[in-house]
Design an enzyme around this catalytic site. Structure first.
Site, PDB file in Angstrom:
ATOM      1  N   CYS A   2       0.820  -1.217   0.000  1.00 39.38           N
ATOM      2  CA  CYS A   2       0.000   0.000   0.000  1.00 39.38           C
ATOM      3  C   CYS A   2       0.853   1.265   0.000  1.00 39.38           C
ATOM      4  CB  CYS A   2      -0.885   0.014   1.226  1.00 39.38           C
ATOM      5  SG  CYS A   2      -1.952  -1.413   1.353  1.00 39.38           S
ATOM      6  N   ARG A  27       5.729  -0.904  -6.072  1.00 40.84           N
ATOM      7  CA  ARG A  27       5.658  -1.669  -4.831  1.00 40.84           C
ATOM      8  C   ARG A  27       4.617  -2.772  -4.880  1.00 40.84           C
ATOM      9  NH1 ARG A  27       6.592   1.219   0.231  1.00 40.84           N
ATOM     10  NH2 ARG A  27       8.414   2.506  -0.132  1.00 40.84           N
ATOM     11  N   TRP A  74      -2.925  -2.829  -1.496  1.00 43.48           N
ATOM     12  CA  TRP A  74      -2.564  -4.237  -1.674  1.00 43.48           C
ATOM     13  C   TRP A  74      -3.447  -4.986  -0.698  1.00 43.48           C
ATOM     14  CZ3 TRP A  74      -0.022  -8.091   1.318  1.00 43.48           C
ATOM     15  CH2 TRP A  74       0.495  -9.171   0.583  1.00 43.48           C
ATOM     16  N   ASN A  99      -2.529   2.473   5.414  1.00 40.11           N
ATOM     17  CA  ASN A  99      -1.609   1.350   5.186  1.00 40.11           C
ATOM     18  C   ASN A  99      -1.489   0.589   6.489  1.00 40.11           C
ATOM     19  OD1 ASN A  99      -1.079   2.498   2.743  1.00 40.11           O
ATOM     20  ND2 ASN A  99       1.064   3.024   3.166  1.00 40.11           N
ATOM     21  N   GLY A 100      -1.434  -0.731   6.434  1.00 42.54           N
ATOM     22  CA  GLY A 100      -1.254  -1.508   7.655  1.00 42.54           C
ATOM     23  C   GLY A 100      -2.438  -2.402   7.927  1.00 42.54           C
ATOM     24  N   GLU A 478      18.418 -18.736  -3.358  1.00 40.61           N
ATOM     25  CA  GLU A 478      18.019 -17.479  -3.986  1.00 40.61           C
ATOM     26  C   GLU A 478      17.592 -17.708  -5.449  1.00 40.61           C
ATOM     27  OE1 GLU A 478      17.145 -14.665  -3.315  1.00 40.61           O
ATOM     28  OE2 GLU A 478      17.627 -13.283  -4.921  1.00 40.61           O
ATOM     29  N   LYS A 482      13.930 -16.797  -6.922  1.00 39.58           N
ATOM     30  CA  LYS A 482      13.736 -15.921  -8.092  1.00 39.58           C
ATOM     31  C   LYS A 482      12.837 -16.603  -9.114  1.00 39.58           C
ATOM     32  CE  LYS A 482      14.702 -12.867  -6.859  1.00 39.58           C
ATOM     33  NZ  LYS A 482      15.369 -12.359  -5.692  1.00 39.58           N
ATOM     34  N   GLU A 485       9.095 -16.880  -7.858  1.00 48.26           N
ATOM     35  CA  GLU A 485       8.290 -15.667  -7.682  1.00 48.26           C
ATOM     36  C   GLU A 485       7.949 -14.973  -8.994  1.00 48.26           C
ATOM     37  OE1 GLU A 485       9.984 -12.479  -5.284  1.00 48.26           O
ATOM     38  OE2 GLU A 485      11.996 -13.012  -5.922  1.00 48.26           O
ATOM     39  N   HIS A 501      18.713 -37.747   1.044  1.00 45.00           N
ATOM     40  CA  HIS A 501      17.925 -37.905   2.271  1.00 45.00           C
ATOM     41  C   HIS A 501      16.446 -37.615   2.039  1.00 45.00           C
ATOM     42  CE1 HIS A 501      21.528 -38.600   4.569  1.00 45.00           C
ATOM     43  NE2 HIS A 501      22.072 -37.523   4.022  1.00 45.00           N
ATOM     44  N   LYS A 600       6.465  -4.978  -3.341  1.00 43.71           N
ATOM     45  CA  LYS A 600       7.886  -4.678  -3.233  1.00 43.71           C
ATOM     46  C   LYS A 600       8.323  -4.473  -1.788  1.00 43.71           C
ATOM     47  CE  LYS A 600      12.003  -3.785  -4.590  1.00 43.71           C
ATOM     48  NZ  LYS A 600      12.783  -4.986  -4.923  1.00 43.71           N
TER      49      LYS A 600
HETATM   50  C1  F6R Z   1      12.439 -11.481  -3.268  1.00 39.37           C
HETATM   51  C2  F6R Z   1      12.318 -10.282  -2.474  1.00 39.37           C
HETATM   52  C3  F6R Z   1      11.818 -10.413  -1.069  1.00 39.37           C
HETATM   53  C4  F6R Z   1      12.525  -9.400  -0.156  1.00 39.37           C
HETATM   54  C5  F6R Z   1      11.901  -9.440   1.245  1.00 39.37           C
HETATM   55  C6  F6R Z   1      12.603  -8.516   2.209  1.00 39.37           C
HETATM   56  O1  F6R Z   1      12.938 -11.213  -4.534  1.00 39.37           O
HETATM   57  O2  F6R Z   1      12.598  -9.207  -2.929  1.00 39.37           O
HETATM   58  O3  F6R Z   1      11.966 -11.705  -0.600  1.00 39.37           O
HETATM   59  O4  F6R Z   1      13.882  -9.704  -0.108  1.00 39.37           O
HETATM   60  O5  F6R Z   1      10.545  -9.075   1.167  1.00 39.37           O
HETATM   61  O6  F6R Z   1      12.574  -7.199   1.774  1.00 39.37           O
HETATM   62  P1  F6R Z   1      13.619  -6.137   2.293  1.00 39.37           P
HETATM   63  O7  F6R Z   1      14.951  -6.528   1.796  1.00 39.37           O
HETATM   64  O8  F6R Z   1      13.150  -4.821   1.736  1.00 39.37           O
HETATM   65  O9  F6R Z   1      13.552  -6.173   3.801  1.00 39.37           O
END
Ligand code: F6R
Length: 605
Positions: A2, A27, A74, A99-100, A478, A482, A485, A501, A600
């Site tokens: 949001c 975001r 959001w 927001n929240g 990681e 990627k 997502e 295992h 984001k």
């Molecule tokens: C994945 C991604 C998220 C962020 C996570 C933490 O690509 O971007 O997993 O890494 O939401 O966000 P920050 O780093 O802003 O605390």
């Protein structure tokens, strides 16, 4: 997630509000809206489509006004439908954006229903609007102060009332809100970035603050109701650097920006010194004998990678924990621990709460590794290391991750030096390796055409396994994150030795197995694990360092990486995994920069 923008001005403010929303679009959101005071009442436009649709609506309806609030939502409580989109009204007198999450909204809703308020949305936000309305006695600021005392949970709000058409009131608790100070006009926003182009003077509100903005000025009280002064800072760097340029998506642009981002993040000094982390860093580092790293998602994986460096280079015991777990767990605080939070945004609700939890347990020494210098995390830690990735627009983190790794490597070498485990020769070698990293990254980025060819295969799969060992296991994690997502392919990562295992049961001809294969001491072990996969018909896609003697053959596809890059190798090996996820997602036609259901900056828990 949001976003909030609010303004009080002497000009029509609608385009500023909509432009603010546009800047927050990256975001992630699923509906948006704007309300202005117009002829003595709030008027609004809302959309369950993009901000561009909202823009068209306000133009068509000639919505204009000098006081207004706007929002990108959001969805948490209630589906993304128009009735749930903000601004939310109370009896056509009051408009509010939020927001929240309000945790006690159900009991408040019952109480307000008893008072005759009708609810037209499924949101928790509507209780705030009616609550403030029910308390309004001619002073919006006062009624907001009274109302927020009854809210449990997290909020940043902006609200306006028809009887005070040149006033917007805001409040924050657990969600960020900044005041933008303009020339004869004032603003509120959940992120200063939203106001680029309107002002570069910002005051960052603190937890519990309530603020009133008018044409004449800004009035702030703290949670006790005591008038508060929040320093107005010039934040100049906002505004630029968010253009797409020649790239197809921001994610691709950000992957290719990594050599520059890393160059900007590597400290200028020709030696590693505690002062890089802040004035008191030497004293703080002298008093610690272990680390507790707290983070979420991709940032958590940079913490996992850093653990290997911290324990091997600085010989300092390191624990890494997912922030949302730590904050609710009974843990044993250790006064000799340095608590490190890692975050791109510096506003992630779970990481912020974990930091506060650690502080409440008595942890004194805290360090933020963060990409936003003005963020809550940087403001709430004793020490900080700023990554200079620049604004990251793509929801999937790329350049923020690799710059975090640089920050954590610098921390490991600095602590190693202070603790007597890194001598002058080794220090120079580490610095040289860091400085050559951008050039090495460029040679990895040049592999893009080969990765595109693989992505065509991956786009047809529904599952994938990622394998790594040691320092490269977090990189496999990681890579899997990627891929899942942005391409929505189910992907999992394992330490290669763990395969037998359990997960080996998943391996068939249909299972692509991505393998991170650096030329390090675990190479021979990894090769045995690869054989285990081949013996079950699994198809291997291997990113192999030069010198590993892993070659393409039936069922084994190899992309040749440069020579092994020593301890910094994870920073090189993650890049082809980013590109593989990116091109697979492109081939599947997903919304790469704004993947479904994700945001984001995750400012709710
Ligand atoms: C994945 C991604 C998220 C962020 C996570 C933490 O690509 O971007 O997993 O890494 O939401 O966000 P920050 O780093 O802003 O605390």
């Amino acid at each position: 997630m949001c976003g909030i923008v609010g303004a009080v001005a002497q000009r029509n403010i609608v385009s500023v509000l909509v432009e603010g929303l546009r800047r927050l679009e990256y975001r992630g959101y699923d509906s948006c809206g704007v309300a202005v005071m117009s002829n003595g009442a709030p008027k609004r436009a809302r959309s369950v489509s993009r901000v561009s649709d909202l823009d068209a609506q306000v133009r068509d309806s000639h919505l204009d006004g000098v006081t207004g609030i706007a929002h990108t939502r959001w969805a948490t409580h209630g589906a993304p439908v128009t009735d749930n989109a903000h601004p939310i009204f109370s009896r056509d007198a009051l408009a509010l954006v939020h927001n929240g999450i309000i945790e006690n909204y159900e009991s408040l809703r019952e109480m307000l229903r008893d008072k005759g308020y009708e609810f037209v949305s499924q949101t928790d936000t509507e209780v705030i609007a009616h609550l403030i309305h029910s308390m309004y006695r001619g002073d919006l600021f006062q009624s907001v102060r009274e109302a927020v005392k009854q809210l449990h949970g997290a909020y940043a709000i902006a609200v306006m009332h028809k009887d005070q058409p040149h006033t917007v009131v805001g409040a924050r608790q657990g969600s960020p809100l900044v005041v933008g100070v303009g020339n004869g006009e004032n603003f509120l926003a959940s992120d200063a970035l939203a106001l680029a182009g309107s002002t570069d003077h910002f005051a960052f509100l603190e937890e519990g603050d309530v603020v009133e903005i008018t044409l004449d000025g800004v009035k702030i009280v703290d949670r006790e109701g005591v008038p508060a002064v929040r320093e107005v800072r010039v934040v100049a760097a906002y505004g630029g650097a968010v253009e797409l340029g020649p790239y197809r998506h921001f994610m691709q642009k950000e992957i290719f920006e990594q050599p520059r981002a890393i160059t900007d993040t590597i400290p200028q000094a020709d030696h590693f010194d505690a002062s890089i982390f802040g004035e008191n860093a030497k004293q703080a580092f002298d008093g610690i004998d272990n680390l507790l790293i707290l983070a979420c998602g991709t940032s958590y994986y940079s913490g996992l990678t850093a653990k290997y460096w911290l324990e091997s280079i600085a010989k300092i015991p390191t624990q890494v924990e997912i922030a949302s777990e730590y904050r609710y767990r009974e843990s044993v605080p250790d006064p000799k621990a340095l608590v490190v939070v890692i975050s791109q945004s510096g506003e992630t609700a779970d990481t912020l709460a974990a930091l506060k939890h650690a502080q409440s347990l008595g942890h004194k020494h805290t360090l933020a590794v963060c990409n936003v210098g003005t963020s809550a995390m940087v403001r709430q830690t004793e020490l900080s290391f700023l990554t200079h990735a620049g604004t990251e627009i793509g929801v999937a983190s790329t350049k923020a991750f690799t710059t975090q790794l640089v920050g954590m490597f610098v921390l490991a070498v600095t602590l190693g030096k202070m603790r007597g485990f890194v001598d002058a020769k080794q220090e120079t070698a580490y610095l040289t390796q860091l400085r050559h990293l951008p050039a090495a990254l460029n040679s990895v980025l040049a592999l893009e055409p080969q990765i595109i060819a693989w992505a065509e295969d991956f786009a047809r799969k529904e599952n994938a396994l990622f394998l790594g060992r040691g320092l490269h296991y977090p990189i496999a994690l990681e890579g899997a994150l990627k891929l899942k997502e942005i391409s929505y392919i189910h992907a999992e990562a394992y330490p290669a030795g763990e395969l037998k295992h359990g997960p080996l049961a998943l391996v068939t001809e249909a299972m692509p197995v991505v393998t991170v294969a650096p030329n390090d001491t675990l190479l021979e072990k990894l090769k045995s694990n690869m054989q285990e996969v081949r013996a079950r018909g699994g198809e291997l896609y291997v990113f192999a360092d030069a010198g590993t003697r892993i070659v393409s053959e039936n069922g084994i596809h190899v992309i040749r990486m440069p020579e092994h890059y020593g301890p910094l190798s994870p920073i090189l090996h993650v890049v082809p995994l980013q590109l593989l996820a990116y091109h697979t997602a492109c081939a599947r036609g997903t919304d790469v920069d704004k993947p479904r259901n994700l945001a984001k900056s995750v400012t709710v828990e």
